[in-house]
Scaffold this motif. Sequence first.
Motif, PDB file in Angstrom:
ATOM      1  N   ASN A 174      39.316  58.664 -18.943  1.00  0.00           N
ATOM      2  CA  ASN A 174      39.698  57.393 -18.318  1.00  0.00           C
ATOM      3  C   ASN A 174      41.064  56.915 -18.823  1.00  0.00           C
ATOM      4  N   THR A 207      31.859  65.238 -20.855  1.00  0.00           N
ATOM      5  CA  THR A 207      32.204  66.268 -21.842  1.00  0.00           C
ATOM      6  C   THR A 207      31.421  67.536 -21.521  1.00  0.00           C
ATOM      7  N   GLU A 225      39.436  57.885 -23.105  1.00  0.00           N
ATOM      8  CA  GLU A 225      38.059  58.258 -23.458  1.00  0.00           C
ATOM      9  C   GLU A 225      37.554  59.315 -22.480  1.00  0.00           C
ATOM     10  N   GLU A 226      36.886  60.327 -23.028  1.00  0.00           N
ATOM     11  CA  GLU A 226      36.307  61.366 -22.173  1.00  0.00           C
ATOM     12  C   GLU A 226      35.023  60.825 -21.556  1.00  0.00           C
ATOM     13  N   VAL A 227      35.014  60.664 -20.238  1.00  0.00           N
ATOM     14  CA  VAL A 227      33.805  60.135 -19.589  1.00  0.00           C
ATOM     15  C   VAL A 227      32.785  61.253 -19.365  1.00  0.00           C
ATOM     16  N   ALA A 246      29.252  61.300 -20.990  1.00  0.00           N
ATOM     17  CA  ALA A 246      29.492  60.915 -22.379  1.00  0.00           C
ATOM     18  C   ALA A 246      29.859  59.447 -22.534  1.00  0.00           C
ATOM     19  N   HIS A 247      30.476  58.882 -21.521  1.00  0.00           N
ATOM     20  CA  HIS A 247      30.977  57.514 -21.636  1.00  0.00           C
ATOM     21  C   HIS A 247      30.857  56.835 -20.272  1.00  0.00           C
ATOM     22  N   PRO A 248      30.378  55.582 -20.223  1.00  0.00           N
ATOM     23  CA  PRO A 248      30.191  54.937 -18.920  1.00  0.00           C
ATOM     24  C   PRO A 248      31.512  54.782 -18.153  1.00  0.00           C
ATOM     25  N   ASP A 300      38.181  51.532 -13.372  1.00  0.00           N
ATOM     26  CA  ASP A 300      38.676  52.635 -14.209  1.00  0.00           C
ATOM     27  C   ASP A 300      39.545  53.591 -13.389  1.00  0.00           C
ATOM     28  N   ARG A 338      41.862  54.770 -20.845  1.00  0.00           N
ATOM     29  CA  ARG A 338      41.936  54.471 -22.282  1.00  0.00           C
ATOM     30  C   ARG A 338      41.872  55.744 -23.119  1.00  0.00           C
ATOM     31  N   LYS A 378      28.903  46.915 -20.873  1.00  0.00           N
ATOM     32  CA  LYS A 378      30.083  46.066 -20.694  1.00  0.00           C
ATOM     33  C   LYS A 378      30.132  45.451 -19.305  1.00  0.00           C
TER      34      LYS A 378
END
Lengths: 117, 151
Positions: free
Chosen positions: A102, A110, A106-108, A76-78, A83, A104, A42
Amino acid sequence: MNKRKKKTFTIDKYLPIYYAGASGDFNLIHIDPEFAREQGLKANILQGLCTLGIATGFLVGQDDPDKLKSIRVRFAHPVLPGDVLTFAVESTKGDVRFSAVNQRGEEVLTDCSAELG
Amino acid sequence: MNRETIGKTYPPVVYEVGREKIQEYARATLQDNPLYSEPEFAALSRYGTIVAPPSFVAVYCGEMFNQLFYDEELGIDLPRIVHGEQEFKFRKVVRSGDIITSVAKIVDVFSKQSDSGVTHEFGVLKSESKNQHGQMVCEGIWTVIQRGVEG
């Protein structure tokens, strides 16, 4: 370790650049938004080890860093520039379990755990 | 990534820890502990000098990654690399002035198919870092993922 410990960190737009300078990790996906998008991301993404550094700072706080014996995370998530990350201790039975989420939801990170002496 | 590189050990990487680098690193990882940034405060601590945050291992092991990323035998496609997992065991606090020697070994290379049917490749590296007194300061297990191409 306080079971309710929680802290929020804002990822400055230029943090990946500062971190590149501090760590030497100048991989273009971290510092060049255009290049990152060409790779299907993104935007340019924060270096995972920077997020891990923020996590160790969250765990150690103002204490003696000697108390942190180990840490383990899965990226797990960029994490993107701008952020807002919230770190929270989830459990202190045995190893400390913590989370990093973050704005939103979302677990960045884990599978986060740490051993504190 | 070439599976035949499992077991390969890279030449040692030597890094001398400097106070300004610690301060710069602590700022870039939002770690505001005065032991990392304030010389006068740190001088009065049991360490007697500025110390590095545990995660500073990312800096003194940094060159290790250049060895890995540009190893033609392993054959990594750098733009497709992301960091998958990380584990560190911290044995001893690193002080400004320490000289850290790190050795890395490839312990696994494998591929795994994601739910969307794309095959990703994984490389697992184990590192051991010791100070100038031969004391272990940190052991790391680094997992990188080379993202697969769709279709």
